[in-house]
Write a protein that holds these residues in place. Structure first.
Motif, PDB file in Angstrom:
ATOM      1  N   SER A 164     -11.054  64.185  27.623  1.00  0.00           N
ATOM      2  CA  SER A 164      -9.542  63.826  27.341  1.00  0.00           C
ATOM      3  C   SER A 164      -8.903  62.668  28.406  1.00  0.00           C
ATOM      4  CB  SER A 164      -8.769  65.245  27.666  1.00  0.00           C
ATOM      5  OG  SER A 164      -7.422  64.895  27.596  1.00  0.00           O
ATOM      6  N   PRO A 165      -8.014  61.878  27.624  1.00  0.00           N
ATOM      7  CA  PRO A 165      -7.327  60.939  28.615  1.00  0.00           C
ATOM      8  C   PRO A 165      -6.555  61.445  29.700  1.00  0.00           C
ATOM      9  CG  PRO A 165      -6.299  60.931  26.584  1.00  0.00           C
ATOM     10  CD  PRO A 165      -7.324  62.221  26.376  1.00  0.00           C
ATOM     11  N   SER A 166      -6.109  62.878  29.783  1.00  0.00           N
ATOM     12  CA  SER A 166      -5.284  63.458  30.742  1.00  0.00           C
ATOM     13  C   SER A 166      -6.270  63.829  31.740  1.00  0.00           C
ATOM     14  CB  SER A 166      -4.284  64.477  30.111  1.00  0.00           C
ATOM     15  OG  SER A 166      -3.513  64.217  29.185  1.00  0.00           O
ATOM     16  N   GLU A 167      -5.953  63.263  32.895  1.00  0.00           N
ATOM     17  CA  GLU A 167      -6.753  63.718  34.177  1.00  0.00           C
ATOM     18  C   GLU A 167      -6.022  64.953  34.634  1.00  0.00           C
ATOM     19  OE1 GLU A 167      -9.768  62.398  35.460  1.00  0.00           O
ATOM     20  OE2 GLU A 167      -9.682  60.747  33.780  1.00  0.00           O
ATOM     21  N   PRO A 168      -7.038  66.023  35.147  1.00  0.00           N
ATOM     22  CA  PRO A 168      -6.814  67.125  35.805  1.00  0.00           C
ATOM     23  C   PRO A 168      -5.730  66.805  37.094  1.00  0.00           C
ATOM     24  CG  PRO A 168      -9.052  66.832  36.151  1.00  0.00           C
ATOM     25  CD  PRO A 168      -8.349  65.701  35.277  1.00  0.00           C
ATOM     26  N   PRO A 169      -4.797  67.657  37.494  1.00  0.00           N
ATOM     27  CA  PRO A 169      -4.024  67.298  38.570  1.00  0.00           C
ATOM     28  C   PRO A 169      -4.680  67.546  39.685  1.00  0.00           C
ATOM     29  CG  PRO A 169      -3.125  69.201  37.505  1.00  0.00           C
ATOM     30  CD  PRO A 169      -4.154  68.775  36.523  1.00  0.00           C
TER      31      PRO A 169
ATOM     32  N   ASP B 273      10.971  69.812  33.435  1.00  0.00           N
ATOM     33  CA  ASP B 273      10.115  69.933  34.615  1.00  0.00           C
ATOM     34  C   ASP B 273       9.010  71.149  34.430  1.00  0.00           C
ATOM     35  OD1 ASP B 273      10.978  67.782  35.736  1.00  0.00           O
ATOM     36  OD2 ASP B 273      12.345  68.908  37.194  1.00  0.00           O
ATOM     37  N   ARG B 274       9.326  72.137  33.862  1.00  0.00           N
ATOM     38  CA  ARG B 274       8.677  73.355  33.565  1.00  0.00           C
ATOM     39  C   ARG B 274       7.699  73.137  32.367  1.00  0.00           C
ATOM     40  NH1 ARG B 274      10.248  78.019  36.159  1.00  0.00           N
ATOM     41  NH2 ARG B 274      12.108  78.161  37.154  1.00  0.00           N
ATOM     42  N   ARG B 275       8.081  72.318  31.461  1.00  0.00           N
ATOM     43  CA  ARG B 275       7.109  71.987  30.362  1.00  0.00           C
ATOM     44  C   ARG B 275       6.075  71.039  30.935  1.00  0.00           C
ATOM     45  NH1 ARG B 275      11.368  70.362  25.783  1.00  0.00           N
ATOM     46  NH2 ARG B 275      11.820  72.587  25.024  1.00  0.00           N
ATOM     47  N   GLN B 276       6.353  70.193  31.856  1.00  0.00           N
ATOM     48  CA  GLN B 276       5.531  69.175  32.492  1.00  0.00           C
ATOM     49  C   GLN B 276       4.437  70.293  33.432  1.00  0.00           C
ATOM     50  OE1 GLN B 276       4.372  66.561  32.012  1.00  0.00           O
ATOM     51  NE2 GLN B 276       3.593  65.711  33.944  1.00  0.00           N
ATOM     52  N   LEU B 277       5.325  71.230  34.322  1.00  0.00           N
ATOM     53  CA  LEU B 277       4.283  72.135  34.997  1.00  0.00           C
ATOM     54  C   LEU B 277       3.212  72.980  34.111  1.00  0.00           C
ATOM     55  CD1 LEU B 277       3.564  73.015  37.604  1.00  0.00           C
ATOM     56  CD2 LEU B 277       5.355  74.709  37.422  1.00  0.00           C
ATOM     57  N   THR B 278       3.639  73.352  33.037  1.00  0.00           N
ATOM     58  CA  THR B 278       2.888  74.150  32.075  1.00  0.00           C
ATOM     59  C   THR B 278       1.670  73.361  31.677  1.00  0.00           C
ATOM     60  OG1 THR B 278       4.574  75.700  31.378  1.00  0.00           O
ATOM     61  CG2 THR B 278       2.803  75.651  29.963  1.00  0.00           C
ATOM     62  N   ARG B 279       1.905  72.084  31.424  1.00  0.00           N
ATOM     63  CA  ARG B 279       0.887  71.072  30.921  1.00  0.00           C
ATOM     64  C   ARG B 279      -0.276  70.969  32.010  1.00  0.00           C
ATOM     65  NH1 ARG B 279      -0.614  66.007  30.853  1.00  0.00           N
ATOM     66  NH2 ARG B 279       0.996  65.579  32.271  1.00  0.00           N
ATOM     67  N   LEU B 280       0.350  70.431  33.347  1.00  0.00           N
ATOM     68  CA  LEU B 280      -0.559  70.562  34.306  1.00  0.00           C
ATOM     69  C   LEU B 280      -1.289  71.578  34.858  1.00  0.00           C
ATOM     70  CD1 LEU B 280       2.096  68.533  36.822  1.00  0.00           C
ATOM     71  CD2 LEU B 280       0.158  67.300  35.622  1.00  0.00           C
ATOM     72  N   LEU B 281      -0.653  72.905  34.563  1.00  0.00           N
ATOM     73  CA  LEU B 281      -1.352  74.141  34.949  1.00  0.00           C
ATOM     74  C   LEU B 281      -2.668  74.271  34.005  1.00  0.00           C
ATOM     75  CD1 LEU B 281       1.300  76.417  35.739  1.00  0.00           C
ATOM     76  CD2 LEU B 281      -0.337  75.815  37.437  1.00  0.00           C
ATOM     77  N   ALA B 282      -2.399  73.979  32.656  1.00  0.00           N
ATOM     78  CA  ALA B 282      -3.456  74.195  31.618  1.00  0.00           C
ATOM     79  C   ALA B 282      -4.345  73.275  31.880  1.00  0.00           C
ATOM     80  CB  ALA B 282      -2.803  73.689  30.071  1.00  0.00           C
ATOM     81  N   LEU B 283      -4.199  71.711  32.206  1.00  0.00           N
ATOM     82  CA  LEU B 283      -5.564  70.927  32.632  1.00  0.00           C
ATOM     83  C   LEU B 283      -6.249  71.436  33.843  1.00  0.00           C
ATOM     84  CD1 LEU B 283      -3.405  67.455  32.168  1.00  0.00           C
ATOM     85  CD2 LEU B 283      -5.214  68.351  30.874  1.00  0.00           C
ATOM     86  N   PHE B 284      -5.414  71.796  34.847  1.00  0.00           N
ATOM     87  CA  PHE B 284      -6.055  72.329  36.070  1.00  0.00           C
ATOM     88  C   PHE B 284      -6.999  73.519  35.749  1.00  0.00           C
ATOM     89  CE2 PHE B 284      -6.216  74.731  39.854  1.00  0.00           C
ATOM     90  CZ  PHE B 284      -6.813  73.680  40.606  1.00  0.00           C
ATOM     91  N   LEU B 285      -6.492  74.297  34.905  1.00  0.00           N
ATOM     92  CA  LEU B 285      -7.148  75.651  34.343  1.00  0.00           C
ATOM     93  C   LEU B 285      -8.573  75.141  33.691  1.00  0.00           C
ATOM     94  CD1 LEU B 285      -7.569  78.685  34.531  1.00  0.00           C
ATOM     95  CD2 LEU B 285      -6.064  78.779  32.555  1.00  0.00           C
TER      96      LEU B 285
ATOM     97  N   SER C  63      -9.982  72.192  33.629  1.00  0.00           N
ATOM     98  CA  SER C  63     -11.042  71.620  34.656  1.00  0.00           C
ATOM     99  C   SER C  63     -11.854  72.495  35.411  1.00  0.00           C
ATOM    100  CB  SER C  63     -10.050  70.676  35.516  1.00  0.00           C
ATOM    101  OG  SER C  63      -9.512  71.409  36.510  1.00  0.00           O
ATOM    102  N   GLN C  64     -11.152  73.694  35.954  1.00  0.00           N
ATOM    103  CA  GLN C  64     -12.049  74.764  36.687  1.00  0.00           C
ATOM    104  C   GLN C  64     -12.979  75.189  35.864  1.00  0.00           C
ATOM    105  OE1 GLN C  64     -11.430  75.027  40.245  1.00  0.00           O
ATOM    106  NE2 GLN C  64     -10.148  73.265  39.963  1.00  0.00           N
ATOM    107  N   ARG C  65     -12.535  75.606  34.696  1.00  0.00           N
ATOM    108  CA  ARG C  65     -13.636  76.270  33.813  1.00  0.00           C
ATOM    109  C   ARG C  65     -14.718  75.246  33.293  1.00  0.00           C
ATOM    110  NH1 ARG C  65      -8.899  78.625  29.399  1.00  0.00           N
ATOM    111  NH2 ARG C  65      -8.742  80.567  30.556  1.00  0.00           N
ATOM    112  N   ASP C  66     -14.522  74.166  33.293  1.00  0.00           N
ATOM    113  CA  ASP C  66     -15.390  73.199  33.150  1.00  0.00           C
ATOM    114  C   ASP C  66     -16.307  72.936  34.402  1.00  0.00           C
ATOM    115  OD1 ASP C  66     -14.406  72.761  30.450  1.00  0.00           O
ATOM    116  OD2 ASP C  66     -13.362  70.883  31.226  1.00  0.00           O
ATOM    117  N   GLY C  67     -15.765  72.959  35.640  1.00  0.00           N
ATOM    118  CA  GLY C  67     -16.659  73.029  36.773  1.00  0.00           C
ATOM    119  C   GLY C  67     -17.382  74.241  36.867  1.00  0.00           C
ATOM    120  N   LEU C  68     -16.995  75.499  36.605  1.00  0.00           N
ATOM    121  CA  LEU C  68     -17.644  76.759  36.802  1.00  0.00           C
ATOM    122  C   LEU C  68     -18.774  76.505  35.790  1.00  0.00           C
ATOM    123  CD1 LEU C  68     -17.806  79.409  37.857  1.00  0.00           C
ATOM    124  CD2 LEU C  68     -16.180  80.375  36.249  1.00  0.00           C
TER     125      LEU C  68
END
Length: 307
Positions: free
Chosen positions: A155-160, A235-247, A249-254
């Motif tokens: 995905s072009p969106s990098e995890p935060p 801002d909350r929509r953006q935070l939701t998107r960032l949290l989804a990307l972060f989650l 990325s953590q799943r992929d790393g695991l």
């Protein structure tokens, strides 16, 4: 708020400064007089072209504030700014101060993220700032290879980063929805301001003027609070998107670590089995045991040189 006229608007634009308060105050006044949106845009564009170089970018900031904060009241400003906004971007980017393009690009990215205008118009604004991007001819082999690899691309969106998430969460601690002081001010507004059926209480000119001032102050208060709430939603929509990307990325790393651990464990079992399969009954020498443990430990990611 004063009565609208072209001369009054010209005066206010002449007094406009680069401060946030100045931009927001005039923006609220313009939104209050949105029924004159066509005239407002015409005067704004004429004054923009006559403004000093150092003030041109401020006119774009004002337009940005009006366009975004007026959408909830109606599409007038969004529609009326559209025919002149491209020429305005050209004018400011070419005649404005050095560094204007960077600030205009920031405004454009916000408009694109919040879908303020259609993509066609946003693409034209991008061409004004960055030039037209011409398609580069590529050989068939390159196109075919790119198409075959497309499915495997990430995905072009990098995890935060964790710090970015913490900062976003901290900013929401002072969000508009948690501002109890302004909610109390709104709740404390006189009933005559909130209920038009009580207008019969206005019996003379003095009480009418007093109520008019209260209504204008309430309009400014509510418009400002509505804008803050809209910004908080974004801002909350953006935070939701960032949290989804972060989650994710953590799943992929695991998953990758679990797979690596499974491979390492499999190698360890094979290594141990190969030494157990010795059927000649002889005892292993210290050197042989050292070799065995080196293989076993390396299989799980460590090294060993001696006992």
């Amino acid at each position: 708020m004063s009565v609208f006229s072209e001369s009054a608007l010209e005066k206010k634009l002449a007094e406009l400064s680069n401060s946030q308060q100045s931009v927001q105050t005039l923006s609220l006044w313009l939104i209050h007089h949105r029924k004159h949106s066509k005239t407002i845009v015409k005067v704004w564009y004429n004054e923009l072209k006559k403004a000093q170089v150092s003030r041109k970018l401020t006119f774009l900031y004002l337009a940005n504030d009006v366009i975004q904060n007026s959408k909830r009241k109606g599409p007038e400003f969004t529609q009326d700014f559209a025919p002149v906004i491209i020429d305005a971007f050209k004018h400011v980017s070419s005649d404005g101060e050095e560094g204007c393009k960077k600030q205009l690009d920031r405004v454009l990215s916000i408009w694109r993220e919040r879908a303020v205008y259609e993509n066609d118009l946003l693409d034209k604004l991008s061409e004004v700032l960055h030039g037209e991007k011409k398609a580069k001819k590529r050989p068939y082999e390159e196109i075919k290879a790119r198409d075959e690899d497309f499915a495997s691309q990430s995905s072009p969106s990098e995890p935060p980063q964790t710090a970015e998430l913490i900062r976003a969460l901290q900013e929401l601690e002072n969000a508009a929805s948690s501002d109890s002081a302004i909610r109390q001010r709104i709740a404390a507004l006189p009933p005559e301001v909130q209920d038009s059926s009580l207008l019969h209480r206005v019996t003379d000119k003095e009480s009418g003027e007093r109520l008019s001032r209260l209504v204008e102050e309430a309009c400014m208060l509510l418009a400002d609070y509505s804008g803050r709430l809209a910004a908080e939603i974004d801002d909350r929509r953006q935070l939701t998107r960032l949290l989804a990307l972060f989650l994710q990325s953590q799943r992929d790393g695991l998953t990758q670590k679990e797979q690596k651990l499974e491979v390492s464990a499999g190698r360890s079992i094979l290594c141990l089995h190969s030494y157990r399969s010795n059927k000649d009954g002889r005892k292993y020498t210290i050197l042989e045991w050292t070799i065995f443990f080196n293989k076993l430990i390396k299989a799980v990611g460590f090294t060993c040189t001696s006992f």
